[in-house]
Design a protein around this motif. Sequence first.
Motif, mmCIF file in Angstrom:
data_model
loop_
_atom_site.group_PDB
_atom_site.id
_atom_site.type_symbol
_atom_site.label_atom_id
_atom_site.label_comp_id
_atom_site.label_asym_id
_atom_site.label_seq_id
_atom_site.Cartn_x
_atom_site.Cartn_y
_atom_site.Cartn_z
ATOM 1 N N VAL A 249 77.605 28.225 8.856
ATOM 2 C CA VAL A 249 77.136 29.593 8.827
ATOM 3 C C VAL A 249 77.527 30.442 10.261
ATOM 4 N N VAL A 250 77.538 29.665 11.185
ATOM 5 C CA VAL A 250 78.003 30.028 12.671
ATOM 6 C C VAL A 250 79.444 30.543 12.674
ATOM 7 N N VAL A 251 80.336 29.620 12.230
ATOM 8 C CA VAL A 251 81.736 30.015 12.223
ATOM 9 C C VAL A 251 82.064 30.973 11.416
ATOM 10 N N ILE A 252 81.432 30.991 9.974
ATOM 11 C CA ILE A 252 82.099 32.088 8.941
ATOM 12 C C ILE A 252 81.387 33.457 9.356
ATOM 13 N N ALA A 253 80.039 33.580 9.764
ATOM 14 C CA ALA A 253 79.381 34.803 9.930
ATOM 15 C C ALA A 253 80.075 35.338 11.290
ATOM 16 N N GLY B 25 76.802 26.504 3.556
ATOM 17 C CA GLY B 25 76.801 27.662 4.524
ATOM 18 C C GLY B 25 77.767 28.599 4.159
ATOM 19 N N LEU B 26 78.792 28.190 3.600
ATOM 20 C CA LEU B 26 79.924 29.218 2.813
ATOM 21 C C LEU B 26 79.130 30.218 1.973
ATOM 22 N N LEU B 27 78.371 29.695 0.948
ATOM 23 C CA LEU B 27 78.078 30.341 -0.109
ATOM 24 C C LEU B 27 77.170 31.368 0.512
ATOM 25 N N THR B 28 76.216 30.531 1.355
ATOM 26 C CA THR B 28 75.135 31.531 1.902
ATOM 27 C C THR B 28 75.634 32.932 2.731
ATOM 28 N N VAL B 29 76.503 32.551 3.245
ATOM 29 C CA VAL B 29 77.189 33.774 4.052
ATOM 30 C C VAL B 29 77.910 34.923 3.256
ATOM 31 N N GLU C 218 69.562 37.859 0.263
ATOM 32 C CA GLU C 218 69.459 36.428 0.724
ATOM 33 C C GLU C 218 70.364 35.697 -0.167
ATOM 34 N N GLY C 219 70.982 34.722 0.389
ATOM 35 C CA GLY C 219 71.854 33.951 -0.246
ATOM 36 C C GLY C 219 71.422 32.120 -0.351
ATOM 37 N N VAL C 220 70.383 32.000 0.334
ATOM 38 C CA VAL C 220 70.100 30.495 0.650
ATOM 39 C C VAL C 220 69.653 29.715 -0.629
ATOM 40 N N SER C 221 69.139 30.398 -1.417
ATOM 41 C CA SER C 221 68.571 29.545 -2.910
ATOM 42 C C SER C 221 69.634 29.356 -3.684
ATOM 43 N N PHE C 222 70.536 30.390 -3.814
ATOM 44 C CA PHE C 222 71.646 30.302 -4.651
ATOM 45 C C PHE C 222 72.555 29.376 -4.295
ATOM 46 N N ALA C 223 72.875 29.256 -3.001
ATOM 47 C CA ALA C 223 73.811 28.557 -2.421
ATOM 48 C C ALA C 223 73.516 27.213 -2.523
#
Length: 336
Positions: free
Chosen positions: A227-231, A283-287, A297-302
């Motif tokens: 998440v940190v890297v991609i965001a 992390g990739l899908l969340t961002v 928000e994307g945490v649940s789906f990710a």
Amino acid sequence: MEQKLILSPAPHLHGEQSTEQIMRAVIYALLPACAVSIYFFGLPALRVLVLCTLGCVLAEIGCQKLMRRPAAWRDGSAALTGVLLALNLPPASPWWLALLGAAVAIVVGKQVYGGLGHNPFNPALVARVVLLISFPVQMTTWSAPTPLGAGLDLVTTATPLGEAKNAVMLSGRLPEALQNSSWDYFIGNMGGCLGEVSALALLLGAAYLFWKRILTWHIPLSYLGSVVVIAGIFWLVDPSRYPSPLFHLLTGGLMLGVFFMATDMVTSPVTPRGMLVFGVGCGLLTVLIRLFGGYPEGVSFAILLMNAATPLIDRFTRPRAFGEAPARVSGRQGAP
């Protein structure tokens, strides 16, 4: 003659902690987040927590009686599912929404697959997504945080992720105020689900689970790191449009998902390499969902999408057994 060789089916190693002890420890780890949510949202938050927990336990008992299975609700898994579900709901959720979510979590997310240990998806997240798609108004009505819950039913607000999404869609730029509230986000002074309002409380609970050796570093580190890297890449390209990595870490359900749902022992990979792949995928899908999806928000789906990929991840990251020959790539016979 003394028996020196005992043949038995796997598993051959027994952990020090039982299922009941693990479930109880995770519930204990969630208590700080529950206390913070009650402090900011008052009695409505407590009502949601009680209804979801009791609803999940009663649904588990009912399913086990209907299916004529041994009563296993005392292992604490149903109660834990109820607490996690409550932390995924808005503070002012109506009573019927909490009970419906509890039934969906236990019946659809768990018992139809055979109960604990057989469910491919996290039950609490299954219920959250079903409720979000079925009742979007109730699931996106947020209460303004007010200590001790004063005036909770009269004041509504938007979540930081929702504000960022709406501002970018309307003006193409982030509101400057969102980038100046890191401390409020860290302690939980913001709108959102019960479990989205305090990164500090969730980190305290996670530290307890690490101390009890229930959590390993693989999924949390790979999830947070990706998440940190991609965001961070998007933020460096255009900081006026894309939120900073710190904003992503402290808002929404990321901390709850990273430490308490992505790490679910049943629905996550069992190999260390598989856990790393799982965390990076989450992390990739969340961002990507947060920045470009239809939902803020994307945490649940990710996590649910990566739950579906868990069997495949385990298959390709399975360590080679002692003495097992390396896999050969099939090709034309006689080829060099």
